[in-house]
Design an enzyme around this catalytic site. Sequence first.
Site, PDB file in Angstrom:
ATOM      1  N   GLU A 142       0.816  -1.218   0.000  1.00 55.40           N
ATOM      2  CA  GLU A 142       0.000   0.000   0.000  1.00 55.40           C
ATOM      3  C   GLU A 142       0.848   1.266   0.000  1.00 55.40           C
ATOM      4  O   GLU A 142       1.798   1.388   0.778  1.00 55.40           O
ATOM      5  CB  GLU A 142      -0.919   0.016   1.236  1.00 55.40           C
ATOM      6  CG  GLU A 142      -1.870   1.215   1.249  1.00 55.40           C
ATOM      7  CD  GLU A 142      -2.827   1.174   2.442  1.00 55.40           C
ATOM      8  OE1 GLU A 142      -4.028   0.980   2.214  1.00 55.40           O
ATOM      9  OE2 GLU A 142      -2.370   1.323   3.591  1.00 55.40           O
ATOM     10  N   SER A 146      -0.263  12.011   1.739  1.00 64.66           N
ATOM     11  CA  SER A 146      -0.785  13.127   0.947  1.00 64.66           C
ATOM     12  C   SER A 146       0.086  14.370   1.096  1.00 64.66           C
ATOM     13  O   SER A 146      -0.007  15.296   0.296  1.00 64.66           O
ATOM     14  CB  SER A 146      -2.221  13.430   1.368  1.00 64.66           C
ATOM     15  OG  SER A 146      -2.270  13.680   2.761  1.00 64.66           O
ATOM     16  N   HIS A 181      -3.689   3.850  -1.600  1.00 67.95           N
ATOM     17  CA  HIS A 181      -4.747   3.853  -0.583  1.00 67.95           C
ATOM     18  C   HIS A 181      -6.024   4.507  -1.092  1.00 67.95           C
ATOM     19  O   HIS A 181      -7.063   3.869  -1.119  1.00 67.95           O
ATOM     20  CB  HIS A 181      -4.321   4.458   0.762  1.00 67.95           C
ATOM     21  CG  HIS A 181      -5.471   4.455   1.722  1.00 67.95           C
ATOM     22  ND1 HIS A 181      -6.145   5.588   2.070  1.00 67.95           N
ATOM     23  CD2 HIS A 181      -6.136   3.440   2.318  1.00 67.95           C
ATOM     24  CE1 HIS A 181      -7.169   5.270   2.862  1.00 67.95           C
ATOM     25  NE2 HIS A 181      -7.173   3.962   3.029  1.00 67.95           N
ATOM     26  N   GLU A 211     -15.542   5.698  -1.679  1.00 67.80           N
ATOM     27  CA  GLU A 211     -16.173   4.793  -0.726  1.00 67.80           C
ATOM     28  C   GLU A 211     -17.325   5.493   0.011  1.00 67.80           C
ATOM     29  O   GLU A 211     -18.396   4.909   0.168  1.00 67.80           O
ATOM     30  CB  GLU A 211     -15.100   4.337   0.274  1.00 67.80           C
ATOM     31  CG  GLU A 211     -15.615   3.435   1.377  1.00 67.80           C
ATOM     32  CD  GLU A 211     -14.508   2.961   2.289  1.00 67.80           C
ATOM     33  OE1 GLU A 211     -13.388   3.526   2.230  1.00 67.80           O
ATOM     34  OE2 GLU A 211     -14.744   2.014   3.065  1.00 67.80           O
ATOM     35  N   ASP A 307     -13.003  -7.316   2.432  1.00 71.93           N
ATOM     36  CA  ASP A 307     -12.305  -6.235   3.115  1.00 71.93           C
ATOM     37  C   ASP A 307     -11.677  -6.844   4.384  1.00 71.93           C
ATOM     38  O   ASP A 307     -11.679  -8.069   4.548  1.00 71.93           O
ATOM     39  CB  ASP A 307     -13.258  -5.071   3.439  1.00 71.93           C
ATOM     40  CG  ASP A 307     -12.577  -3.696   3.276  1.00 71.93           C
ATOM     41  OD1 ASP A 307     -11.340  -3.668   3.336  1.00 71.93           O
ATOM     42  OD2 ASP A 307     -13.272  -2.693   3.095  1.00 71.93           O
TER      43      ASP A 307
END
Length: 404
Positions: A142, A146, A181, A211, A307
């Site tokens: 992953e 940011s 991600h 999501e 998940d």
Amino acid sequence: MKIISADFIYTPNGFLENKAVAFTDTIRYIDTLEVLQKKYPEAKTIKNKPNSVLFPGFINTHVHLEFSSNRTSLKYGSFMPWLDTVIEHREELVGACDNDVMRTECEAMLSSGISTFGAISSFGNELEVCEKTPQRVVFYNELIGSNAQYADMLYNDFLERIKASEACAKESKIIPAIAIHSPYSVHPVILQKSVTLAKQNNYPLSAHFLESQAERQWLENAEGDLKLFFEKYFKTSTPVTNIQEFMYAFDTYPTHFTHCVQANQVELDYLAQMGHSVAHCPRSNRYLGCGRLAIENLNLPYSIATDGLSSNDSLNMFDELRAALLLHNDIPIQELASRLLKSITSDAADILGLHCGRIEVGKLADFAIITLPEAPKRVDELALWSILYTKKVSSLYINGVKER
Ligand code: MCF
Ligand code: FE
């Protein structure tokens, strides 16, 4: 060579009755038991219990093993309160998630017929367990980060984890892969670098996408609860990207987008046009209050996935399929049951680029055998009965080897 017979065999052309499969590590021949025994007189024959159904091993394309110790730490019901508790409890949850905890969950997946899974790995902690588990593992390293200031450092750490999974790939069933991600948590510069890297190395690529309602509001208008979250934890009130810019970054490489519950028709059409696919996690979406993905309108390939235990109560594939039957209550149930089985076998294999997921000559010999409680009265209802009556599979083969 071995021969396995079953009352019913799930194939791309429907259920076959009273047939058998000859196999080594791959499927060699499909015919009646008598014909196969004559053709391969030395082969060992495996007979299943009455009312058995042989499926290709199931594929769970999206799971977070590192969160396997969560039971009540994370708040369910709505996305932002969940995310707050992830920040609050992440370290202790990941710390408590030792190899034993993760091994137990790999076994829970095995018991429910999962012969292949896609593990989203934030830290690389599950590498050893994934190396040793009998399953085929698409190991999604992953990428997250940011803040431009730390982006290079995070990217280098990510490269190190890719290297470690590459090193394991030679001696195990690990397939190195990349997971971005999400649009709100990955800086566009490192996003672009990682897409290029995936393309160069032919790595399977995945990303959480649209999501929650909060994610959409933040990316579209720099508003809503994610704004408060970014102001509180990251001292910023502007998103690093927007919906279009993020989607376009994947234009040249088919990607498995997880969730997409809040994607609109234009966005879904665009993903379809670019050859992408969707991982649909019914229980996760319900538990995090994200809404229902309208799978009846999807015009692109999709898989059903569990998940992690960060947003679920089990990694059992049959639990997930039963939840999907109830969540999508407007879709005719027999049709939905068949569609769900396809989404965790042939469709999932095509999405991940794997040679399993079909009972077909030449494919890998991954089998999940289930036993129905009685002889089914009508063959056209087999898909539904299989889902409703199975908690654990009767046996499981991976690459032709019995693992359960
Ligand atoms: O898929 C669910 C919900 N959506 C996003 N992330 C996660 C999920 N389960 C675990 N995660 C992880 C994710 O991989 O939680 C962290 C990431 O490491 C969230 S940090 C914003
Ligand atoms: Fe996830």
